[in-house]
Design a protein around this motif. Structure first.
Motif, PDB file in Angstrom:
ATOM      1  N   UNK A   1     -41.113  -6.244  64.471  1.00  0.00           N
ATOM      2  CA  UNK A   1     -40.575  -7.196  65.432  1.00  0.00           C
ATOM      3  C   UNK A   1     -39.770  -8.283  64.722  1.00  0.00           C
ATOM      4  N   UNK A   2     -40.282  -8.744  63.588  1.00  0.00           N
ATOM      5  CA  UNK A   2     -39.587  -9.793  62.846  1.00  0.00           C
ATOM      6  C   UNK A   2     -38.216  -9.308  62.381  1.00  0.00           C
ATOM      7  N   UNK A   3     -38.147  -8.057  61.947  1.00  0.00           N
ATOM      8  CA  UNK A   3     -36.866  -7.509  61.500  1.00  0.00           C
ATOM      9  C   UNK A   3     -35.854  -7.479  62.629  1.00  0.00           C
ATOM     10  N   UNK A   4     -36.305  -7.149  63.821  1.00  0.00           N
ATOM     11  CA  UNK A   4     -35.413  -7.108  64.978  1.00  0.00           C
ATOM     12  C   UNK A   4     -34.859  -8.503  65.251  1.00  0.00           C
ATOM     13  N   UNK A   5     -35.703  -9.512  65.204  1.00  0.00           N
ATOM     14  CA  UNK A   5     -35.256 -10.889  65.426  1.00  0.00           C
ATOM     15  C   UNK A   5     -34.296 -11.340  64.334  1.00  0.00           C
ATOM     16  N   UNK A   6     -34.629 -11.036  63.095  1.00  0.00           N
ATOM     17  CA  UNK A   6     -33.752 -11.424  61.986  1.00  0.00           C
ATOM     18  C   UNK A   6     -32.391 -10.751  62.134  1.00  0.00           C
ATOM     19  N   UNK A   7     -32.383  -9.466  62.482  1.00  0.00           N
ATOM     20  CA  UNK A   7     -31.121  -8.747  62.683  1.00  0.00           C
ATOM     21  C   UNK A   7     -30.323  -9.352  63.836  1.00  0.00           C
ATOM     22  N   UNK A   8     -30.999  -9.688  64.919  1.00  0.00           N
ATOM     23  CA  UNK A   8     -30.318 -10.270  66.077  1.00  0.00           C
ATOM     24  C   UNK A   8     -29.727 -11.635  65.740  1.00  0.00           C
ATOM     25  N   UNK A   9     -30.483 -12.450  65.027  1.00  0.00           N
ATOM     26  CA  UNK A   9     -29.994 -13.778  64.638  1.00  0.00           C
ATOM     27  C   UNK A   9     -28.812 -13.648  63.681  1.00  0.00           C
ATOM     28  N   UNK A  10     -28.921 -12.753  62.725  1.00  0.00           N
ATOM     29  CA  UNK A  10     -27.831 -12.537  61.771  1.00  0.00           C
ATOM     30  C   UNK A  10     -26.578 -12.063  62.483  1.00  0.00           C
ATOM     31  N   UNK A  11     -26.744 -11.128  63.421  1.00  0.00           N
ATOM     32  CA  UNK A  11     -25.606 -10.631  64.189  1.00  0.00           C
ATOM     33  C   UNK A  11     -24.983 -11.753  65.013  1.00  0.00           C
TER      34      UNK A  11
END
Length: 76
Positions: free
Chosen positions: A1-11
């Motif tokens: 879940x954390x990876x998904x959030x980090x990817x979304x924020x980075x995007x």
């Protein structure tokens, strides 16, 4: 879940950066055309004149929109 959030924020940050840059460039072109012309002249001194033709590899055909084409077709 954390990876998904980090990817979304980075995007989001990446898209926001380029959107803000595009807006600043358009504002400069509109509000200070003299400075924009000076920038383009200086850029040409550094990079040289633009190529005479836009020949690109066939696999890139239709995937690249050159800056002058964006203004011909209207908004992005």
């Amino acid at each position: 879940m954390t990876e998904v959030l980090i990817d979304a924020i980075t995007d989001y940050e990446h898209k926001h950066f380029w959107q803000e840059l595009d807006e600043q460039i358009e504002r400069t072109q509109r509000e200070d055309p003299q400075s924009w012309a000076e920038y383009l002249a200086e850029r040409e001194l550094v990079l040289g004149p633009p190529p005479r033709s836009r020949h690109i590899a066939p696999e890139w055909e239709g995937l690249i929109t050159f800056p002058e084409e964006k203004h011909e077709t209207g908004p992005r």
